[in-house]
Design a protein around this motif. Structure first.
Motif, short mmCIF file in Angstrom:
data_model
loop_
_atom_site.label_atom_id
_atom_site.label_comp_id
_atom_site.label_asym_id
_atom_site.label_seq_id
_atom_site.Cartn_x
_atom_site.Cartn_y
_atom_site.Cartn_z
N PRO A 1 -4.90 101.67 30.76
CA PRO A 1 -5.40 100.88 31.90
C PRO A 1 -6.62 100.06 31.49
N SER A 2 -6.79 98.93 32.15
CA SER A 2 -7.96 98.11 31.83
C SER A 2 -9.21 98.78 32.40
N TYR A 3 -10.33 98.50 31.76
CA TYR A 3 -11.61 99.01 32.27
C TYR A 3 -11.83 98.54 33.70
N THR A 4 -11.45 97.29 33.96
CA THR A 4 -11.65 96.72 35.29
C THR A 4 -10.92 97.55 36.34
N LYS A 5 -9.68 97.91 36.01
CA LYS A 5 -8.88 98.68 36.96
C LYS A 5 -9.46 100.10 37.13
N VAL A 6 -9.87 100.68 36.02
CA VAL A 6 -10.45 102.02 36.10
C VAL A 6 -11.70 101.98 36.98
N PHE A 7 -12.49 100.93 36.81
CA PHE A 7 -13.69 100.81 37.66
C PHE A 7 -13.27 100.74 39.13
N GLY A 8 -12.35 99.82 39.44
CA GLY A 8 -11.96 99.62 40.85
C GLY A 8 -11.40 100.90 41.46
N GLN A 9 -10.52 101.57 40.71
CA GLN A 9 -9.90 102.79 41.24
C GLN A 9 -10.92 103.91 41.39
N SER B 1 -10.80 89.60 41.48
CA SER B 1 -9.81 90.23 40.60
C SER B 1 -10.41 90.54 39.23
N GLY B 2 -11.29 89.69 38.77
CA GLY B 2 -11.90 89.91 37.46
C GLY B 2 -12.75 91.17 37.40
N THR B 3 -13.32 91.56 38.54
CA THR B 3 -14.20 92.73 38.56
C THR B 3 -13.51 93.99 39.07
N GLY B 4 -12.31 93.85 39.64
CA GLY B 4 -11.65 95.01 40.25
C GLY B 4 -12.11 95.25 41.68
N VAL B 5 -12.99 94.38 42.19
CA VAL B 5 -13.44 94.53 43.57
C VAL B 5 -12.30 94.17 44.53
N ASP B 6 -11.29 93.45 44.02
CA ASP B 6 -10.15 93.13 44.89
C ASP B 6 -9.43 94.39 45.36
N ILE B 7 -9.21 95.35 44.44
CA ILE B 7 -8.48 96.55 44.88
C ILE B 7 -9.37 97.42 45.77
N PHE B 8 -10.66 97.40 45.51
CA PHE B 8 -11.58 98.11 46.41
C PHE B 8 -11.50 97.47 47.80
N GLY B 9 -11.45 96.14 47.82
CA GLY B 9 -11.37 95.41 49.09
C GLY B 9 -10.09 95.72 49.85
N ASP B 10 -9.00 95.94 49.11
CA ASP B 10 -7.75 96.30 49.80
C ASP B 10 -7.92 97.65 50.50
#
Ligand SMILES: Cc1ncc(C[n+]2csc(CCOP(=O)(O)OP(=O)(O)O)c2C)c(N)n1
Ligand SMILES: CC(=O)[C@@H](O)[C@H](O)COP(=O)(O)O
Ligand SMILES: [Mg+2]
Length: 641
Positions: free
Chosen positions: A320-328, A349-358
């Protein structure tokens, strides 16, 4: 490899002078060919496609009307400049874009006289343009200065600081607002809504009516000229916009893909001879390439792709990307802590804040390109009891440095800074490398700085950051995928200022901070094969340093070597200072530090950039033997150049 599209007219245009020799009615064909060439080139290189597709006509019109490079053309961000590069003598190298030894993906002064100002970070073009206007005036040079800025980039304070100044100076500057109603994600904010209202809420007025208003500011000969082009410029109006309040003469909105509109409006602006003018051009990101037009991000940044289908050749990730690991991981923490909120400055999306936002829309803020505001906004949230995670790439956090110092650190506010894109990022090159944050944050009193050695470590750091509420804290991690380690169910709370030994050895100790840990372990293996067992430690913290660990490594090894993905003045310097201060160098310990080179490194793959910088396993081994001396190398059978 594709043979490239058929481009008979474009083939005759080597420089803008050739373009200016073409009659207006040939330009639509040129636009079609330029677009086809752009698509074909980026399909082979990857890169920023959508923005360039949106400015094909604008690029042609500007170079046709203005006398570049004598007239200065400044592209904000510069990610939309590929058509400009094709038209300004760089077509023969366009398929080297963003590659090692190739063309930069942005404007760059060293690359061409047609790039009068380098960019890649946004919202600088109006300030730089205004400086050029003044430089010309002071030196008695007649020239036009044109800055092209996107609607997303118009959210940053600098743009307004510059307009405020330009309006006050009544400077002869032309700003083209390239409004495609997109940032990387759909744009947010009241300014974006205002621009949308300007476009949709006002009826275009005829030039005759406009001329009455214009006459207040424009010389008579321009009015006459303008009247003649009435049929082309129905979209010309003036009056009452925010830009006018700032002292700009506002023109628009106009259709930024219609050369019949663009050319007369630009000519009028060129000949106006009045103070600052803002031309509001409406464009479409991804224009003319169906897969881009249909994509949610309008093909902002793409991998290589198939031109027919638009399918991108994205390699299957091994981890997994670091970005995704951060967001999750942040989602996981937020599930049990309702104080956790996330902030991004236009990079969801670049920071993973998008999945947090979802998962937590009400606790997520996209503030637009506004890093300075993002940091002080986070400070306000922290001041009143929230746990803000202000997620900004290392390179973009540079812009908010005083906010970090003055609004966060001095007040000891517990703002958490997840810093993605630490170290080299590859194709985006010099401007986007996350080089300096350890140095610029590490000198701030009270700042805690962690760096993740792998993706599991990042998970621990997100948990640690959530738990730590005593002051500001940053944790950094690289672009791209992790190293493939087993992931814990949930992160652990790390003890602040404690590192860990990852591998026990003898003579040599490698103290790694961040993403070079894997290379440090590989280096230790190589050293082991030469009969030099090496200890590898993961510092985890650049601040506070683990004094106990460093003391132990210093006392029990002949050589201590630090490795980091950061500039001079960072972790290695902090360790050196500590060794001096504690007298740990008094007994003959050899100390070396490996860090990013003290120069701006051009784009290549991150692996190549690290290898060239001596920060891969081979580079570490070489540094070890360099420190231990030739004799040691000869005894162990190691070959060092
Ligand atoms: C200071 C800064 N923050 C963030 C970015 C990342 N970024 C690059 S392009 C972009 C969107 C720009 O939108 P806009 O100006 O409207 O240009 P468009 O891509 O729509 O043409 C962002 C957020 C950046 N380059 N600089
Ligand atoms: C132009 C710009 O600043 C961004 O588009 C940047 O290229 C994104 O980089 P990442 O791909 O690392 O998110
Ligand atoms: Mg835009």
């Amino acid at each position: 490899m594709s043979m490239g599209p058929d481009t008979p007219l474009l083939d005759t245009v080597r420089t803008p002078a050739d373009l200016r020799a073409l009659p207006d009615d040939r330009l639509p064909q040129l636009a079609d060919e330029l677009r086809a060439e752009l698509i074909d080139a980026v399909s082979q290189t990857g890169g920023h496609l959508g923005a360039g597709l949106g400015v094909v006509e604008l690029t042609i019109a500007i170079h046709h009307v203005f006398n570049t490079p004598h007239d200065r053309l400044i592209w904000d961000v510069g990610h939309q400049c590929y058509p400009h590069k094709i038209l300004t003598g760089r077509r023969d190298r366009i398929r080297t874009l963003r590659k090692e030894n190739g063309l930069s993906g942005f404007t760059k002064r060293a690359e061409s006289e047609y790039d009068p100002f380098g960019a890649a970070h946004s919202s600088t073009s109006i300030s730089a343009g205004l400086g050029m206007v003044e430089a010309a005036r002071l030196q008695g040079i007649e020239r036009n200065v044109i800055s092209v800025i996107g609607d997303g980039s118009m959210s940053a304070g600098m743009a307004y600081e510059a307009m405020n100044n330009a309006g006050h100076m009544d400077a002869r500057q032309i700003v083209i607002l390239n409004d495609n109603d997109m940032s990387i994600a759909p744009p947010t904010g009241a300014m974006s809504a205002y621009l949308a209202r300007l476009v949709s809420g006002r009826t275009y007025i005829s030039l005759r009516e406009a001329a009455k208003q214009l006459s207040k500011r424009m010389p008579k000969f321009i009015q006459d000229k303008a009247r003649k082009t009435e049929e082309y410029t129905r979209a010309f109006f003036s009056g009452g916009t925010l830009f006018e309040e700032l002292g700009f003469f506002y023109v628009g909105p106009i259709d930024g893909h219609n050369l019949d509109h663009l050319l007369p409006v630009l000519r009028n602006a060129r000949d106006a001879g009045v103070g600052p003018i803002l031309i509001h051009a409406i464009t479409q990101k991804g224009k003319g390439y169906a897969p881009a037009e249909a994509a949610a991000d309008k093909y902002h940044g793409v991998a290589k792709f198939d031109v027919i289908t638009g399918a991108q050749a994205k390699a299957k990730p091994n981890a997994p990307s670091y970005t995704k690991v951060f967001g999750q991981s942040l989602i996981q923490e937020a599930e049990t802590d309702d104080k956790v909120v996330a902030i991004t400055a236009a990079m969801p999306s670049g920071t993973g804040v998008d999945i947090f936002g979802d998962a937590f829309p009400g606790r997520t803020y996209d503030v637009g390109i506004a890093e300075q505001h993002a940091v002080t906004f986070a400070a306000g949230l922290a001041a009143d009891g929230m746990k803000p995670f202000c997620a900004i790439y290392s390179t973009f956090l540079q812009r908010a440095y005083d906010q970090v110092v003055h609004d966060v650190a001095i007040q000891k506010l517990p703002v958490r800074f997840p810093i993605d894109r630490a170290g080299f990022v590859g194709s985006d090159g010099q401007t986007h490398a996350g080089s300096f944050d350890i140095a610029y944050l590490g000198c701030l009193p009270g700042m805690v700085i962690m760096a993740a050695g792998d993706e599991a470590e990042l998970k621990h750091m997100v948990r640690t950051a959530t738990a730590y509420d005593e002051g500001p804290l940053a944790f950094r991690y690289p672009r791209g995928e992790g190293v493939g380690v087993d992931m814990p169910e949930r992160g652990e709370v790390l003890e602040i200022g404690r590192g860990r030994i990852v591998r026990e050895g003898g003579k040599v100790a490698i103290l790694s901070l961040g993403g070079r840990l894997k290379e440090a372990l590989l280096a230790a293996e190589q050293l082991g094969s030469f009969g030099l067992p090496a200890t590898v430690a993961d510092a985890r913290f650049a601040k506070p340093l683990d004094a106990e660990l460093i003391g132990q490594l210093a006392r029990n090894h002949e050589l201590l070597i630090t490795v980091e993905e950061g500039s001079v003045g960072g972790f290695g310097s902090f360790v050196a200072q500590h060794l001096f201060d504690q007298g740990l160098l008094d007994n003959g310990l050899k100390y070396r530090s490996l860090f990013l080179p003290d120069r701006f490194v051009d784009q290549a793959s991150p692996d190549r950039m690290y290898a060239q910088s001596g920060l891969d396993a081979d580079g570490i081994v070489k540094a070890v033997f360099g420190a231990l001396g030739r004799q040691e190398a000869e005894q162990t059978g190691a070959i060092i150049a």
